[in-house]
Design a protein around this motif. Structure first.
Motif, PDB file in Angstrom:
ATOM      1  N   VAL A  39       0.843  -1.200   0.000  1.00  0.00           N
ATOM      2  CA  VAL A  39       0.000   0.000   0.000  1.00  0.00           C
ATOM      3  C   VAL A  39       0.880   1.253   0.000  1.00  0.00           C
ATOM      4  N   GLY A  40       0.512   2.214  -0.850  1.00  0.00           N
ATOM      5  CA  GLY A  40       1.262   3.455  -0.951  1.00  0.00           C
ATOM      6  C   GLY A  40       2.277   3.467  -2.075  1.00  0.00           C
ATOM      7  N   ASN A  41       2.541   2.288  -2.682  1.00  0.00           N
ATOM      8  CA  ASN A  41       3.512   2.205  -3.761  1.00  0.00           C
ATOM      9  C   ASN A  41       2.814   2.200  -5.121  1.00  0.00           C
ATOM     10  N   SER A  42       3.547   2.602  -6.149  1.00  0.00           N
ATOM     11  CA  SER A  42       3.016   2.611  -7.509  1.00  0.00           C
ATOM     12  C   SER A  42       3.632   1.479  -8.310  1.00  0.00           C
ATOM     13  N   CYS A  43       3.005   1.159  -9.439  1.00  0.00           N
ATOM     14  CA  CYS A  43       3.488   0.068 -10.275  1.00  0.00           C
ATOM     15  C   CYS A  43       2.837   0.156 -11.651  1.00  0.00           C
ATOM     16  N   TYR A  44       3.358  -0.636 -12.576  1.00  0.00           N
ATOM     17  CA  TYR A  44       2.731  -0.811 -13.878  1.00  0.00           C
ATOM     18  C   TYR A  44       1.859  -2.058 -13.837  1.00  0.00           C
ATOM     19  N   PHE A  45       0.753  -2.044 -14.587  1.00  0.00           N
ATOM     20  CA  PHE A  45      -0.104  -3.225 -14.613  1.00  0.00           C
ATOM     21  C   PHE A  45      -0.928  -3.249 -15.898  1.00  0.00           C
ATOM     22  N   ILE A  46      -1.497  -4.413 -16.162  1.00  0.00           N
ATOM     23  CA  ILE A  46      -2.325  -4.638 -17.346  1.00  0.00           C
ATOM     24  C   ILE A  46      -3.710  -5.071 -16.879  1.00  0.00           C
ATOM     25  N   ILE A  47      -4.736  -4.465 -17.473  1.00  0.00           N
ATOM     26  CA  ILE A  47      -6.126  -4.853 -17.217  1.00  0.00           C
ATOM     27  C   ILE A  47      -6.656  -5.490 -18.503  1.00  0.00           C
ATOM     28  N   ARG A  48      -7.341  -6.623 -18.378  1.00  0.00           N
ATOM     29  CA  ARG A  48      -7.885  -7.240 -19.587  1.00  0.00           C
ATOM     30  C   ARG A  48      -9.164  -8.013 -19.273  1.00  0.00           C
ATOM     31  N   ASP A  49     -10.052  -8.005 -20.271  1.00  0.00           N
ATOM     32  CA  ASP A  49     -11.180  -8.926 -20.232  1.00  0.00           C
ATOM     33  C   ASP A  49     -11.061  -9.814 -21.465  1.00  0.00           C
ATOM     34  N   SER A  50     -12.116 -10.370 -21.937  1.00  0.00           N
ATOM     35  CA  SER A  50     -12.015 -11.304 -23.057  1.00  0.00           C
ATOM     36  C   SER A  50     -11.737 -10.634 -24.396  1.00  0.00           C
ATOM     37  N   THR A  51     -11.970  -9.329 -24.501  1.00  0.00           N
ATOM     38  CA  THR A  51     -11.810  -8.636 -25.786  1.00  0.00           C
ATOM     39  C   THR A  51     -10.961  -7.381 -25.725  1.00  0.00           C
ATOM     40  N   GLN A  52     -10.753  -6.800 -24.560  1.00  0.00           N
ATOM     41  CA  GLN A  52     -10.050  -5.527 -24.450  1.00  0.00           C
ATOM     42  C   GLN A  52      -8.918  -5.605 -23.434  1.00  0.00           C
ATOM     43  N   TRP A  53      -7.970  -4.694 -23.556  1.00  0.00           N
ATOM     44  CA  TRP A  53      -6.877  -4.629 -22.587  1.00  0.00           C
ATOM     45  C   TRP A  53      -6.358  -3.194 -22.487  1.00  0.00           C
ATOM     46  N   GLU A  54      -5.679  -2.946 -21.384  1.00  0.00           N
ATOM     47  CA  GLU A  54      -5.138  -1.608 -21.108  1.00  0.00           C
ATOM     48  C   GLU A  54      -3.859  -1.748 -20.293  1.00  0.00           C
ATOM     49  N   VAL A  55      -2.821  -1.018 -20.690  1.00  0.00           N
ATOM     50  CA  VAL A  55      -1.558  -0.975 -19.947  1.00  0.00           C
ATOM     51  C   VAL A  55      -1.452   0.394 -19.303  1.00  0.00           C
ATOM     52  N   CYS A  56      -1.246   0.436 -18.009  1.00  0.00           N
ATOM     53  CA  CYS A  56      -1.189   1.729 -17.327  1.00  0.00           C
ATOM     54  C   CYS A  56      -0.336   1.654 -16.076  1.00  0.00           C
ATOM     55  N   ALA A  87     -16.143  -8.559 -15.569  1.00  0.00           N
ATOM     56  CA  ALA A  87     -14.991  -9.009 -14.780  1.00  0.00           C
ATOM     57  C   ALA A  87     -13.702  -8.856 -15.582  1.00  0.00           C
ATOM     58  N   VAL A  88     -12.616  -8.475 -14.888  1.00  0.00           N
ATOM     59  CA  VAL A  88     -11.314  -8.300 -15.537  1.00  0.00           C
ATOM     60  C   VAL A  88     -10.229  -8.963 -14.691  1.00  0.00           C
ATOM     61  N   ASP A  89      -9.137  -9.278 -15.358  1.00  0.00           N
ATOM     62  CA  ASP A  89      -7.922  -9.707 -14.678  1.00  0.00           C
ATOM     63  C   ASP A  89      -6.961  -8.526 -14.647  1.00  0.00           C
ATOM     64  N   VAL A  90      -6.232  -8.390 -13.553  1.00  0.00           N
ATOM     65  CA  VAL A  90      -5.265  -7.312 -13.393  1.00  0.00           C
ATOM     66  C   VAL A  90      -3.903  -7.946 -13.114  1.00  0.00           C
ATOM     67  N   TYR A  91      -2.960  -7.745 -14.050  1.00  0.00           N
ATOM     68  CA  TYR A  91      -1.621  -8.308 -13.937  1.00  0.00           C
ATOM     69  C   TYR A  91      -0.612  -7.201 -13.661  1.00  0.00           C
ATOM     70  N   HIS A  92       0.309  -7.464 -12.779  1.00  0.00           N
ATOM     71  CA  HIS A  92       1.386  -6.504 -12.527  1.00  0.00           C
ATOM     72  C   HIS A  92       2.618  -6.911 -13.331  1.00  0.00           C
ATOM     73  N   GLY A  93       3.303  -5.934 -13.960  1.00  0.00           N
ATOM     74  CA  GLY A  93       4.534  -6.239 -14.686  1.00  0.00           C
ATOM     75  C   GLY A  93       5.083  -5.006 -15.355  1.00  0.00           C
ATOM     76  N   ALA A  94       6.367  -5.047 -15.692  1.00  0.00           N
ATOM     77  CA  ALA A  94       7.004  -3.933 -16.390  1.00  0.00           C
ATOM     78  C   ALA A  94       6.526  -3.902 -17.840  1.00  0.00           C
ATOM     79  N   THR A  95       6.388  -2.718 -18.390  1.00  0.00           N
ATOM     80  CA  THR A  95       5.943  -2.565 -19.764  1.00  0.00           C
ATOM     81  C   THR A  95       7.132  -2.496 -20.706  1.00  0.00           C
ATOM     82  N   ALA A  96       6.883  -2.770 -21.980  1.00  0.00           N
ATOM     83  CA  ALA A  96       7.959  -2.735 -22.969  1.00  0.00           C
ATOM     84  C   ALA A  96       8.567  -1.345 -23.091  1.00  0.00           C
ATOM     85  N   GLU A  97       7.735  -0.302 -22.965  1.00  0.00           N
ATOM     86  CA  GLU A  97       8.223   1.061 -23.129  1.00  0.00           C
ATOM     87  C   GLU A  97       9.071   1.539 -21.966  1.00  0.00           C
TER      88      GLU A  97
END
Length: 291
Positions: A39-56, A87-97
């Motif tokens: 809690v209090g820390n920031s990170c990169y993550f990916i949100i996705r459902d069956s058809t859409q996704w977002e990296v933020c 419903a969505v899945d939220v994955y934590h990870g570094a982005t390519a950029e």
């Protein structure tokens, strides 16, 4: 607050729309954001459902609350927040950029330090191959046993261990090099020396000069530690005379000595018109430039 990087972090969320994520727990085999990111820390993550996704990127403001601060890219090809209605899945990870990667097959850790709060600690890097928060796509590789830091195929830094040479290539053309050769090699002195010319000849300070040979009055040989590349090098000579001297005194290349890659012979002469007298200077300096 720190920007963190952790492995195997995944949770679910239900119908976040375009707003903050309310995390619903980690599937078996994964860690929660609260236990891994904190809690209090920031990170990169990916949100996705069956058809859409977002990296933020975002911040875990509470154990189950993850903000969506900046969208880096999404499945729609924009940087707008996707409206997730189910419903969505939220994955934590570094982005390519925002990462530096070691090439496949390269082993060894990457260590990172930074005074601000935007870098992950080295021990927390995924497989110790990613650096977060770089503002360009960078990756480490090895070419011929030498490390190369690549920005892209035509822009990179490389180090030649054999020749102890660091170079920078921009747009496919080498623009800068520090070492034995390169586009700026001729602008860097290959050797220089300042030495006492009277009594027992001694070097005051020098670079790439192993010794001075005293051949007699006003006659010296400068011996290079590492040989010059060829005999077409340039040189500059300077002399210090005794206080009160009225003669014009100067150094010159010894007229009876051929150019050599391993040494340089010079003479010190004083104009006492109508005579020219060979003399010992108080001190003498020489600098050499070449390929």
């Amino acid at each position: 607050m720190a920007n963190t990087a952790r492995d195997l972090v995944r949770e679910t969320a239900n119908a976040p729309g375009t707003g903050t994520l309310t995390l619903g727990g980690a599937p078996t085999g994964y860690r929660s954001f609260s236990s891994a990111v904190g809690v209090g820390n920031s990170c990169y993550f990916i949100i996705r459902d069956s058809t859409q996704w977002e990296v933020c990127d975002g911040t875990l403001t509470a154990s189950t609350t993850l903000t969506r601060d900046t969208v880096i890219r999404n499945s729609a090809g924009t940087t707008a927040k996707i409206n997730f209605t189910g419903a969505v899945d939220v994955y934590h990870g570094a982005t390519a950029e925002k990462s530096v990667q070691l090439a496949v097959g390269v082993t060894g850790p990457v260590f990172v330090t930074q005074a601000g709060a935007n870098w992950a600690a080295a021990a927390d890097l995924p497989a110790q191959r990613t650096i977060l928060y770089a503002d360009a796509t960078l990756y480490l590789a090895v070419s011929g046993g030498n490390p190369v830091l690549n920005f892209d195929a035509n822009d990179f830094l490389s180090y030649d261990r054999t020749n102890n040479r660091l170079s920078m290539t921009i747009g496919g053309t080498e623009r800068f090099a520090v070492g034995t050769s390169g586009p700026i090699a001729k602008t860097i002195a290959k050797a220089w020396v300042n030495f006492n010319g009277t009594g027992v000849v001694s070097i005051r300070d020098s670079f790439n000069v192993s010794s001075i040979t005293d051949n007699g009055t006003g006659d010296y040989t400068i011996n290079f530690t590492s040989a010059m590349a060829d005999t077409s090098y340039g040189f500059g000579l300077g002399v210090e005379t005794a206080v009160g001297s009225v003669n014009s005194t100067f150094l010159m290349r010894h007229s009876g000595s051929a150019y050599s890659t391993t040494s340089f012979r010079l003479s010190c002469v004083a104009l006492n018109l109508p005579s020219v007298v060979v003399t010992d200077p108080v001190s003498a300096s020489a600098v050499f430039f070449g390929a």
